[in-house]
Design a protein around this motif. Structure first.
Motif, short mmCIF file in Angstrom:
data_model
loop_
_atom_site.label_atom_id
_atom_site.label_comp_id
_atom_site.label_asym_id
_atom_site.label_seq_id
_atom_site.Cartn_x
_atom_site.Cartn_y
_atom_site.Cartn_z
N LYS A 44 -10.15 -1.92 2.39
CA LYS A 44 -8.73 -1.78 2.66
C LYS A 44 -7.97 -3.09 2.49
O LYS A 44 -6.81 -3.20 2.83
N ASP A 92 -5.02 3.30 3.54
CA ASP A 92 -5.33 1.99 3.00
C ASP A 92 -4.88 0.83 3.89
O ASP A 92 -4.97 -0.32 3.50
N ILE A 106 -7.85 0.31 -2.46
CA ILE A 106 -6.50 0.76 -2.16
C ILE A 106 -5.76 1.24 -3.41
O ILE A 106 -6.11 0.90 -4.53
N PRO A 153 0.83 -1.22 0.00
CA PRO A 153 0.00 0.00 0.00
C PRO A 153 0.86 1.26 0.00
O PRO A 153 1.92 1.30 0.62
#
Length: 118
Positions: A77, A64, A107, A59
């Motif tokens: 997420k 996220d 994300i 990420p």
């Protein structure tokens, strides 16, 4: 004789990895953005072989990362669903077997395809 590189030892003090005998190469990298309505990405990656390659997703935004296991926004997420094959990686916003009511990930991440040699 000077030594250079990385050496990793296990809990018993036995050498488990040495960059003299283990190398890796990043063969692809790019942004994977599910913040919009993109259902999936398919990347053609020459030289990618599931037998000696890995695909990682990291990420890029703090928002996220789940704050806790019971985070109510967990699905949005979550990590995307990845399928690999020779020369190709497909990244989907949710598991293909999930029902239509399952929220897909939102994300933005960096993807890396790496080839390793032992």
């Amino acid at each position: 004789m000077a030594l250079f590189g990385l050496r990793v030892f296990d809990e018993s003090g036995t050498l488990s990895m040495d960059t003299n005998s283990f190398t890796y190469q990043v063969i692809w990298q790019g942004v994977i953005d599910f913040s919009g309505a993109t259902p999936s990405y398919t990347f053609s990656i020459p030289g990618f072989n599931p037998a000696n390659c890995v695909f990682m997703i990291i990420p890029t935004r703090a928002q996220d990362v789940q704050s806790a296991e019971n985070d109510g926004l967990g699905n949005s997420k979550s990590y995307p669903y990845v399928t690999t094959s020779a020369g190709q990686v497909t990244v989907a916003a949710k598991n293909p077997s999930a029902g239509p009511s399952v929220t897909q990930t939102r994300i933005v991440a960096k993807g890396y395809a790496m080839r390793f040699n032992v």
